[in-house]
Enzyme design. Structure first.
Site, PDB file in Angstrom:
ATOM      1  N   SER A 282      32.360  38.669   6.981  1.00  0.00           N
ATOM      2  CA  SER A 282      30.918  38.616   6.743  1.00  0.00           C
ATOM      3  C   SER A 282      30.519  39.399   5.493  1.00  0.00           C
ATOM      4  CB  SER A 282      30.178  39.193   7.944  1.00  0.00           C
ATOM      5  OG  SER A 282      30.592  40.531   8.162  1.00  0.00           O
TER       6      SER A 282
ATOM      7  N   CYS B 197      35.749  46.533  14.785  1.00  0.00           N
ATOM      8  CA  CYS B 197      34.905  46.164  13.653  1.00  0.00           C
ATOM      9  C   CYS B 197      35.588  46.742  12.430  1.00  0.00           C
ATOM     10  CB  CYS B 197      33.504  46.748  13.821  1.00  0.00           C
ATOM     11  SG  CYS B 197      32.463  46.511  12.352  1.00  0.00           S
TER      12      CYS B 197
ATOM     13  N   CYS C 174      37.139  39.287  10.387  1.00  0.00           N
ATOM     14  CA  CYS C 174      35.846  39.785  10.865  1.00  0.00           C
ATOM     15  C   CYS C 174      35.901  39.681  12.380  1.00  0.00           C
ATOM     16  CB  CYS C 174      34.750  38.871  10.305  1.00  0.00           C
ATOM     17  SG  CYS C 174      33.124  39.117  11.039  1.00  0.00           S
TER      18      CYS C 174
ATOM     19  N   GLU D 178      28.022  51.848   5.329  1.00  0.00           N
ATOM     20  CA  GLU D 178      27.600  51.242   4.062  1.00  0.00           C
ATOM     21  C   GLU D 178      26.681  52.165   3.265  1.00  0.00           C
ATOM     22  OE1 GLU D 178      26.611  47.076   4.377  1.00  0.00           O
ATOM     23  OE2 GLU D 178      28.735  46.714   4.700  1.00  0.00           O
TER      24      GLU D 178
END
Lengths: 266, 266
Positions: free
Chosen positions: A13, A186, A75, A154
């Site tokens: 993704s 993840c 992913c 992030e």
């Protein structure tokens, strides 16, 4: 027809799948790799099954048209929700991250009590639980969604107090439940591995799917006699949006120096 | 041709724009409203300008085809990056949230020092600063991106210690800079208004664009004699993904009871 010099296709993704990319690169330095990050529609972890299937099929078709000899869904969310659907439209083998991660966890656990962490979509799908229970019906599996981990990583806050507090909020209540193994379900989570271990009380085995998935890729290519004997493979990066941010994050989060990112909009 | 009974179109990257929807509904109870949330591609705040323009135009065309008499971009990021581009392809007036918010801030400030909070994309665009400086060249504007606020609000952690810590991380260093007014430049932020005020030291005027935008909507419709005199307007909700999550979040975050969400995939 696939041959030894055909590339491996890897998609995610966004950027998290670069952890799988790195593991594949380390294990198979001669392979050409095309990496696709769906940065225009990231994240997948909060979207519906229908949307994730539709996005994944679109990318699989795009990479198939580039002659890949193997497709890796790097992913967890897409592997959980769209593996069968992608396999149905793809001629080459498709490897997701769930089964390798589940096998790895079963190899690691001593007491059969496995905790799975992941996005809301991955956890809601129950994908890890289903695969683990199929392989080992006696195992006990508990799944916990940790949706704030991705935005925290992030933001680059991998060492901050806030991140420790969030991890503790999600995971500390699970400490007394006797898990001896946790799956980082993840691709962003390995970047805050230490914080996750600490929130869980410190004594727990960590399984991330990247290495296990890379091993499965090598096994598949070996079995089909498609391993590339070249000394140094090439890399190609494609994103559906924001190539500069892709470059910056790839370096900041994973120390990968990306020279060029092509843009493919859907 | 638009007439009094034509609906108002409102769109956002997701659910945050429902704060604008609520303000419009309160001010103009007789209007029919179509609300569109781009939940398949949410969030916009981390995407590129090109992507946000392309998504916004697609939605504007979709709503235009439904005969709206006015289009409201109830998303700070899309208003910052795509207002002109949407206006260029739309026959009816298009109102974004930036200008109403900027005017409101200039009305509120006593010392001309205004802080703007928002997503990375909104802040990078400098949209608020540009509009404020155009209206009042002497104003001092500082913009600060707070990218973790949206995921925290969507996790429902509006009162948690973690959220206070994140707010403090972003905003406490700005306390001594003499701002007397802060613009909540993202439709999610009003939900953690108190935490934001506290992180900024407590004595600061808060401007959110929802009310100011609703006033501009009424002024525009009034000027064109298009206000609907009906007693009770209808609502229609459309999302590009996950209608059930839309319903649940609309209720949890904004106490809006949504009966039916139509799905339109792009």
């Amino acid at each position: 027809m696939s041959n030894k010099s055909s590339p491996i296709g890897i998609f995610d993704s966004g950027l998290g799948g670069l952890t799988v990319f790195k593991a594949v690169r380390r294990l198979m330095p001669g392979e050409d790799i095309i990496y696709f990050g769906d940065t225009a529609r990231v994240p997948y972890g909060t979207k519906s099954k229908e949307a994730v299937i539709s996005f994944s099929k679109e990318i699989a078709e795009f990479l198939s048209a580039r002659g890949v000899k193997l497709l890796v869904i790097a992913c967890n969310t897409a592997s959980s929700l769209a593996l069968e659907e992608v396999r149905a439209i793809t001629r080459v083998p498709v490897i997701g991250v769930i089964e390798p991660g589940a096998r790895s966890a079963l190899g690691a656990t001593s007491n059969g009590r496995i905790l799975v962490t992941g996005t809301t979509a991955t956890v809601t799908s129950g994908a890890y639980r289903k695969v683990i229970k199929k392989l080992e019906p006696g195992a006990f599996v508990f799944e916990k969604a940790c949706p704030l981990f991705v935005p925290l990583v992030e933001e680059g806050w991998c060492g901050k107090k806030v991140t420790k507090l969030v991890a503790s909020e999600y995971l500390a209540p699970l400490r007394k439940r006797g898990f001896d193994t946790v799956i980082l379900g993840c691709t962003h989570y390995p970047l805050i591995k230490k914080i996750i271990i600490k929130a869980l009380g410190g004594r727990i085995k960590i399984v991330d799917s990247a290495q296990a998935t890379a091993l499965e890729v090598r096994a598949d290519l070996g079995a089909r006699d498609l391993l590339n004997p070249a000394r140094r493979g090439r890399e190609r990066y494609i994103a559906s949006d924001a190539p500069d941010k892709f470059k910056a994050l790839a370096f900041r989060l994973l120390s990968i120096k990306v020279k060029n990112v092509e843009v493919k909009r859907f």
